[in-house]
Design a protein around this motif. Structure first.
Motif, PDB file in Angstrom:
ATOM      1  N   THR A 138     -24.667 -53.156  -8.658  1.00 46.69           N
ATOM      2  CA  THR A 138     -25.206 -52.280  -7.611  1.00 46.69           C
ATOM      3  C   THR A 138     -24.175 -51.184  -7.339  1.00 46.69           C
ATOM      4  O   THR A 138     -23.261 -51.333  -6.539  1.00 46.69           O
ATOM      5  CB  THR A 138     -25.527 -53.062  -6.325  1.00 46.69           C
ATOM      6  OG1 THR A 138     -24.333 -53.626  -5.800  1.00 46.69           O
ATOM      7  CG2 THR A 138     -26.552 -54.159  -6.588  1.00 46.69           C
ATOM      8  N   THR A 198     -27.689 -49.982 -11.109  1.00 45.68           N
ATOM      9  CA  THR A 198     -28.644 -49.512 -10.104  1.00 45.68           C
ATOM     10  C   THR A 198     -27.922 -48.525  -9.183  1.00 45.68           C
ATOM     11  O   THR A 198     -26.684 -48.504  -9.149  1.00 45.68           O
ATOM     12  CB  THR A 198     -29.182 -50.684  -9.269  1.00 45.68           C
ATOM     13  OG1 THR A 198     -28.096 -51.252  -8.510  1.00 45.68           O
ATOM     14  CG2 THR A 198     -29.787 -51.774 -10.146  1.00 45.68           C
ATOM     15  N   GLY A 257     -33.356 -51.406 -10.584  1.00 43.76           N
ATOM     16  CA  GLY A 257     -33.318 -51.833  -9.183  1.00 43.76           C
ATOM     17  C   GLY A 257     -34.411 -52.843  -8.878  1.00 43.76           C
ATOM     18  O   GLY A 257     -34.174 -53.832  -8.155  1.00 43.76           O
TER      19      GLY A 257
END
Ligand code: ADE
Ligand code: ZN
Length: 354
Positions: free
Chosen positions: A260, A291, A329
């Motif tokens: 992330t 993501t 995502g």
């Protein structure tokens, strides 16, 4: 972060690319709710709760948001959280975030919260859960905005304190079973390796929580390995320093381990000097499941779309690459399979109309 890129000025992003990014359905998987407290709301809550602030105005506070590293940010972030006192405060902060996220076409958000930041100040953990959850449930009912809560342990505190937080939170679990799905690890990374939290993460795994941890933001690739092998996480938060270890890179690609990544955060905390040097595009093109996320948007100058716009411009991302980031995502989220399929279909329909 290693890069051979020289200083460069990126061309302005076309208005069609801007519109594409704005309209694309997105997920947010790395968002600290305390990091969404905008100076205006921070001042309003300070007044409501009669908390004195060491800043004369919203502008003066915003001007203080110039950070040299993670710790310089955390000092302000924890001080800012001191205005949060009541259930209504946590509700108002979360509702304000949801409004911003919805405006950016974020469909699903997985939200970190740090109970220890509040319980250390004498705030009951139940107040923290209740205020955040009330806003998330209202957003689901009114707008179909889906979400999950990730309770995070502060890694600058001890494992014993993490266990005490878990003990305090577990009686609330059944009441928040619709939202509380994850456990995370955040705060000062350097000097606080994942191994420090091995036992409490093992307990959380037994309890059936999804596990994630910040690793490789400022800390070395060894911390990413520790998060994977010792904490047994299913996502790495940040992870940008994985590039320093080619073997680790191969493993992350092979396992399709989600990272992330938070571009504006990395810029503001001086993990990179310029966005053009960010390794997001290299990681994506190498096949990692990266993501895009906003981390602490009130402090770092931008929400979800601002992050996409920044990397699209500076790294010359194509539409296909932007779509791949959004797909990653969805895949990396904790959503049930049916919801993932629904959101994926929405994304592919969007792609087909472009
Ligand atoms: N807490 C809030 N934001 C954070 C970040 N970027 N890294 C570690 N801990 C955090
Ligand atoms: Zn973070």
């Amino acid at each position: 972060m290693s890069s051979s890129a020289a200083t460069s000025v990126s061309p302005p992003l076309s208005s069609t690319m801007q519109a594409f990014i704005a309209a694309m359905p997105k997920t947010e998987l790395h968002l600290h709710i305390e990091g969404t407290l905008e100076p205006e709301l921070l001042f309003a809550l300070a007044q409501r709760n009669q908390v004195a602030l060491p800043y004369s105005s919203v502008e003066a506070l915003r001007a203080a948001y110039a950070f040299s590293d993670l710790q310089s940010f955390l000092d302000l972030y924890y001080a800012g959280a001191n205005v949060l006192r009541t259930e209504q405060d946590f509700f108002d902060m979360t509702a304000a975030y949801i409004e911003r996220a919805r405006a950016d076409n974020v469909r699903h958000a997985e939200i970190f919260f740090d109970p220890q930041t509040h319980t250390e100040r004498g705030i009951d953990i139940g107040i923290v859960f209740a205020g955040i959850a009330r806003a998330l449930r209202a957003a689901r009912e009114q707008h179909g905005f889906s979400s999950a809560m990730i309770m995070s342990f502060l890694r600058h505190l001890s494992e014993e304190e993490a266990f005490a937080t878990l003990e305090a939170a577990l009686p609330l679990r059944s009441h928040y079973a619709d939202l509380w799905h994850g456990i995370g690890l955040d705060s000062a990374e350097r000097g606080n390796p994942p191994e420090k939290f091995e036992r409490v993460f093992a307990r959380c795994k037994e309890l059936g929580f999804h596990l994630v941890a910040h690793a490789g933001e400022e800390g070395p690739p060894a911390y990413i390995l520790g998060a994977l092998d010792v904490l047994k996480v299913e996502r790495i938060d940040h992870g940008v320093r994985s590039e320093e270890d080619p073997q680790l890179m191969q493993r992350l690609i092979q396992q399709q381990m989600p990272l992330t990544v938070c571009p504006l955060s990395n810029l503001k905390l001086c993990v990179v000097d310029e966005m053009a040097q960010h390794n997001l595009a290299r990681l994506l093109r190498a096949g990692l499941a990266v993501t895009v996320n906003s981390d602490d948007p009130a402090y770092f100058g931008g929400y979800m779309n601002d992050n996409y716009l920044a990397v699209a411009g500076a790294l010359a991302l194509t539409r296909d690459e932007l779509l791949q980031l959004a797909r990653n995502g969805i895949n990396a989220s904790f959503l049930p399979a049916d919801d993932k399929t629904r959101l994926s279909n929405e994304l592919e329909q969007f792609a087909a109309t472009q």
